[in-house]
Scaffold this motif. Structure first.
Motif, PDB file in Angstrom:
ATOM      1  N   PHE A  66       9.115 -30.823   1.846  1.00 34.26           N
ATOM      2  CA  PHE A  66       7.785 -31.294   1.455  1.00 34.26           C
ATOM      3  C   PHE A  66       7.840 -31.930   0.070  1.00 34.26           C
ATOM      4  N   ARG A  67       8.513 -31.246  -0.860  1.00 37.97           N
ATOM      5  CA  ARG A  67       8.631 -31.729  -2.237  1.00 37.97           C
ATOM      6  C   ARG A  67       9.289 -33.111  -2.256  1.00 37.97           C
ATOM      7  N   GLU A 100      -2.110 -23.920   2.342  1.00 36.65           N
ATOM      8  CA  GLU A 100      -1.745 -24.090   3.746  1.00 36.65           C
ATOM      9  C   GLU A 100      -3.019 -24.173   4.586  1.00 36.65           C
ATOM     10  N   ARG A 101      -2.956 -24.868   5.685  1.00 32.44           N
ATOM     11  CA  ARG A 101      -4.124 -25.103   6.539  1.00 32.44           C
ATOM     12  C   ARG A 101      -4.815 -23.809   6.956  1.00 32.44           C
ATOM     13  N   ASP A 148       6.646 -26.967  -5.776  1.00 33.33           N
ATOM     14  CA  ASP A 148       6.573 -26.475  -4.404  1.00 33.33           C
ATOM     15  C   ASP A 148       7.946 -25.959  -4.005  1.00 33.33           C
ATOM     16  N   ASP A 158       1.854 -25.787  -5.225  1.00 30.80           N
ATOM     17  CA  ASP A 158       1.727 -25.025  -3.991  1.00 30.80           C
ATOM     18  C   ASP A 158       1.020 -23.712  -4.314  1.00 30.80           C
ATOM     19  N   LEU A 212       6.861 -35.803  -0.637  1.00 27.37           N
ATOM     20  CA  LEU A 212       5.748 -36.132  -1.518  1.00 27.37           C
ATOM     21  C   LEU A 212       6.230 -36.909  -2.740  1.00 27.37           C
ATOM     22  N   LEU A 215      -2.404 -27.000  -3.690  1.00 29.86           N
ATOM     23  CA  LEU A 215      -2.209 -27.241  -2.267  1.00 29.86           C
ATOM     24  C   LEU A 215      -2.168 -25.922  -1.518  1.00 29.86           C
ATOM     25  N   THR A 249      -5.641 -29.250   1.302  1.00 31.09           N
ATOM     26  CA  THR A 249      -4.961 -28.540   2.377  1.00 31.09           C
ATOM     27  C   THR A 249      -3.709 -29.298   2.807  1.00 31.09           C
ATOM     28  N   LYS A 250      -2.612 -28.550   2.980  1.00 29.40           N
ATOM     29  CA  LYS A 250      -1.399 -29.141   3.537  1.00 29.40           C
ATOM     30  C   LYS A 250      -1.561 -29.248   5.037  1.00 29.40           C
ATOM     31  N   PRO A 251      -1.098 -30.274   5.685  1.00 32.99           N
ATOM     32  CA  PRO A 251      -0.470 -31.422   5.047  1.00 32.99           C
ATOM     33  C   PRO A 251      -1.516 -32.244   4.308  1.00 32.99           C
ATOM     34  N   VAL A 252      -1.182 -32.618   3.096  1.00 33.42           N
ATOM     35  CA  VAL A 252      -2.137 -33.281   2.226  1.00 33.42           C
ATOM     36  C   VAL A 252      -2.392 -34.706   2.702  1.00 33.42           C
TER      37      VAL A 252
END
Length: 118
Positions: A12-13, A78-79, A7, A51, A16, A76, A98-101
């Motif tokens: 985010f990386r 994006e919403r 990602d 991603d 997670l 993953l 979907t992020k946010p996962v």
């Protein structure tokens, strides 16, 4: 179980990777395709979290290489982003999230992979 996160969003990386590590996973991280290849030279992950919107088409390249290495992919998205044709085709037997996962769903999927023969 070794997991590879690919990602380009460093926050985010990092978040997670922290969550996965706290749950007992061995975590490897990559910001894109080239660094993913460098990781794959040293480790074979049990699964990869990719991603779907890496720049320059790197998501597609990453998924193709991971599949050649027999590494399942959690894609993953994006919403509000659409999942285009290549994504549906590349991950037909795997998971798009979907992020946010949702951590519970992701952990459940990874645990299923951990218990299944490879």
């Amino acid at each position: 179980m070794p997991v590879l996160i690919i990602d380009d969003d460093s926050a985010f990386r990092t978040a997670l990777a922290h969550d996965l590590h706290q749950s007992g996973y061995t975590v490897h991280v990559s910001a894109g395709f080239e660094s993913m290849v460098a990781v794959l030279l040293n480790v074979t992950p049990r699964t990869a979290i990719v991603d779907a919107h890496l720049p320059h088409g790197e998501s597609r390249q990453a998924v193709m290489v991971l599949h050649r290495c027999d590494v399942p992919v959690v894609l993953l998205n994006e919403r509000d982003a659409s999942v285009d044709g290549w994504q549906r085709q590349q991950v037909a037997s795997e998971v798009t999230m979907t992020k946010p996962v949702g951590w519970v769903d992701l952990d459940r999927y990874l645990r299923q992979l951990r218990s299944s023969p490879r």
